[in-house]
Design a protein around this motif. Structure first.
Motif, short mmCIF file in Angstrom:
data_model
loop_
_atom_site.label_atom_id
_atom_site.label_comp_id
_atom_site.label_asym_id
_atom_site.label_seq_id
_atom_site.Cartn_x
_atom_site.Cartn_y
_atom_site.Cartn_z
N GLU A 83 1.14 -1.38 -0.09
CA GLU A 83 -0.07 -0.15 0.17
C GLU A 83 0.81 1.34 0.45
O GLU A 83 0.40 2.45 -0.67
CB GLU A 83 -0.54 0.35 1.03
N SER A 84 2.30 1.52 0.92
CA SER A 84 2.51 2.35 0.96
C SER A 84 3.18 2.82 -0.62
O SER A 84 4.10 3.75 -0.82
CB SER A 84 3.71 2.35 1.98
N LEU A 85 3.71 1.08 -1.43
CA LEU A 85 4.31 1.74 -2.03
C LEU A 85 4.19 2.23 -3.28
O LEU A 85 4.10 3.00 -4.26
CB LEU A 85 4.99 0.28 -2.83
N ALA A 86 2.20 2.01 -3.35
CA ALA A 86 1.64 2.45 -4.50
C ALA A 86 1.58 3.90 -4.12
O ALA A 86 0.81 4.49 -5.30
CB ALA A 86 0.30 1.22 -4.26
N MET A 87 1.14 4.17 -2.81
CA MET A 87 0.88 5.67 -2.47
C MET A 87 2.16 6.30 -3.17
O MET A 87 2.26 7.26 -3.83
CB MET A 87 0.88 6.04 -1.34
N GLU A 88 3.65 5.74 -3.17
CA GLU A 88 4.55 6.35 -3.39
C GLU A 88 5.11 6.52 -4.91
O GLU A 88 5.07 8.14 -5.40
CB GLU A 88 5.98 6.03 -3.00
N GLY A 245 -13.00 22.75 -4.49
CA GLY A 245 -13.01 21.87 -5.52
C GLY A 245 -11.67 20.32 -6.38
O GLY A 245 -12.10 20.19 -7.71
N VAL A 246 -10.88 20.33 -5.92
CA VAL A 246 -9.26 19.09 -6.08
C VAL A 246 -10.09 17.96 -5.81
O VAL A 246 -10.87 17.56 -4.48
CB VAL A 246 -8.49 19.82 -5.45
N LEU A 247 -10.16 16.79 -6.77
CA LEU A 247 -10.95 16.01 -6.18
C LEU A 247 -9.18 14.93 -6.06
O LEU A 247 -8.39 15.01 -6.59
CB LEU A 247 -11.07 15.07 -7.39
N TRP A 248 -9.45 14.13 -4.04
CA TRP A 248 -8.46 13.71 -3.97
C TRP A 248 -8.95 11.96 -4.04
O TRP A 248 -10.14 11.37 -3.89
CB TRP A 248 -8.45 13.77 -2.63
N ILE A 249 -7.79 11.23 -3.92
CA ILE A 249 -7.99 9.42 -4.30
C ILE A 249 -7.77 9.29 -3.11
O ILE A 249 -6.45 9.37 -2.74
CB ILE A 249 -7.63 8.99 -5.45
N VAL A 250 -7.53 9.19 -2.16
CA VAL A 250 -7.11 8.12 -1.05
C VAL A 250 -7.33 6.40 -0.80
O VAL A 250 -7.62 6.07 -1.55
CB VAL A 250 -7.90 8.23 0.08
N ASP A 251 -6.92 5.71 0.37
CA ASP A 251 -7.18 4.02 0.64
C ASP A 251 -6.34 3.35 -0.75
O ASP A 251 -7.80 2.81 -1.37
CB ASP A 251 -8.47 4.06 1.04
N TRP A 252 -5.12 3.52 -0.84
CA TRP A 252 -4.67 2.72 -2.03
C TRP A 252 -3.73 1.00 -1.50
O TRP A 252 -3.76 0.65 -1.61
CB TRP A 252 -3.73 3.04 -2.35
N GLY A 253 -5.00 0.06 -0.53
CA GLY A 253 -4.69 -0.79 -0.07
C GLY A 253 -5.37 -1.82 -0.28
O GLY A 253 -4.56 -3.19 -0.85
N PHE A 254 -6.18 -1.44 -1.58
CA PHE A 254 -6.09 -2.62 -3.20
C PHE A 254 -6.05 -2.55 -3.98
O PHE A 254 -5.71 -3.37 -4.83
CB PHE A 254 -8.17 -2.75 -2.53
N ALA A 255 -4.88 -1.83 -4.05
CA ALA A 255 -4.00 -1.53 -5.66
C ALA A 255 -3.47 -2.51 -5.92
O ALA A 255 -2.24 -3.16 -5.11
CB ALA A 255 -3.81 0.29 -5.03
#
Length: 311
Positions: A83-88, A245-255
């Protein structure tokens, strides 16, 4: 037939808009990156975590330890590292608005043994809360933004092994598979074999009178390649809209790396499961890359909500 004609007409119109929107995003939108603060030591972070309260309004176990930083409680080290690697990866190689992964720590807590230290997204709300209040133009901007984001995600990295970023195959999560992690799948062929088995399972359920017989052939091998990088959990709770108005994507645990249609079906099944607004569910096929043939096949196998194969 009419539904497909409407889909293709709208998809063509959105494709025409993609290019000017990409230019607008690249040249007129400032790259969204939050300032980095608090050069804390690991021990200071752990002490702050142990004394902090859970952050309201989040599904995950999050605590806010400073104005700019939250910490996510993770279950185990094996799944925390991917998950941390996906976020990075997303933070370094795309223009997607996503929280920066600041640090990963091993620390035993009530939820598990790992922590991810990351950016806190200020002045934001879940998309499921604000979507009903948005104008048509604001919704169109979100659709175009998601199309842009998903193209960037798919182009970041490739792999021949399905599942999370890891030197060795790991179990895979996602509503396109099951409610629980399955695998690992060391090759594309093993992932394909999993779906072939679904035919036998569906016929078994039919023999018990629990569902109609699918009367389907296996999915063609071609639909399982290429494997593309996928968020794999794009429900409305994991999309945040801030006050700019910025769209954020969070929670990359299933990536991880999956067939292109995984993102679409993951979004669709999550929307069904969460009973999201019909207007959102209708837009999903215009944001992700749909494969209607696979969707129909999966429906015959019992996928969707609620279905017997999810147990």
């Amino acid at each position: 037939m009419l539904e497909r004609i409407v889909y293709h007409t709208v998809a063509i119109a959105l494709t025409i808009l993609d290019r000017p929107f990409w230019l607008y995003d690249k040249y007129f939108q400032k790259l969204v990156r939050l300032p980095e603060h608090e050069p804390w030591s690991d021990d200071e972070i752990i002490r702050a975590v142990d004394s902090a309260s859970y952050l309201d309004g989040t599904d995950e176990r999050l605590v806010k330890i400073s104005e700019n930083t939250v910490v996510k409680f993770c279950h185990d080290w094996e799944t925390t590292v991917p998950e941390s690697l996906a976020m990075e990866l997303v933070y370094m190689q795309t223009r997607i608005a996503a929280p920066r992964m600041k640090r990963v720590l091993q620390h035993h807590h009530a939820e598990g043994d790992s922590l991810i230290v990351m950016d806190f997204i200020p002045n934001s709300q879940r998309l499921e809360i604000v979507w009903p209040t948005l104008s048509m133009w604001s919704r169109l901007k979100i659709i175009l933004t998601m199309r842009l984001y998903l193209r960037q995600i798919r182009r970041t990295l490739s792999s021949n092994v399905p599942g999370p970023i890891s030197p060795t195959p790991l179990p895979c999560s996602g509503l396109q598979l099951s409610l629980d992690p399955l695998g690992p799948f060391p090759t594309v062929a093993t992932l394909e074999a999993h779906y072939r088995k679904q035919i036998a399972d569906a016929e078994y359920y039919a023999s018990r009178g629990w569902s109609p017989s699918p009367k389907s052939k296996p999915l063609p091998t071609s639909v399982f390649t290429p494997l593309v990088f996928t968020h794999n959990d794009l429900n409305m709770r994991n999309l945040l809209l801030d006050d700019r108005g910025v769209l954020w994507i969070v929670d990359w645990g299933f990536a991880g790396f999956f067939p292109p249609w995984f993102e679409y079906l993951g979004m669709l099944y999550a929307a069904q499961k969460d009973n999201n607004p019909e207007s959102w569910q209708h837009c999903i096929k215009y944001m992700a890359e749909p494969n209607f043939e696979v969707e129909e096949w999966m429906q015959k196998m019992g996928y969707g909500f609620h279905h017997p194969l999810a147990s």
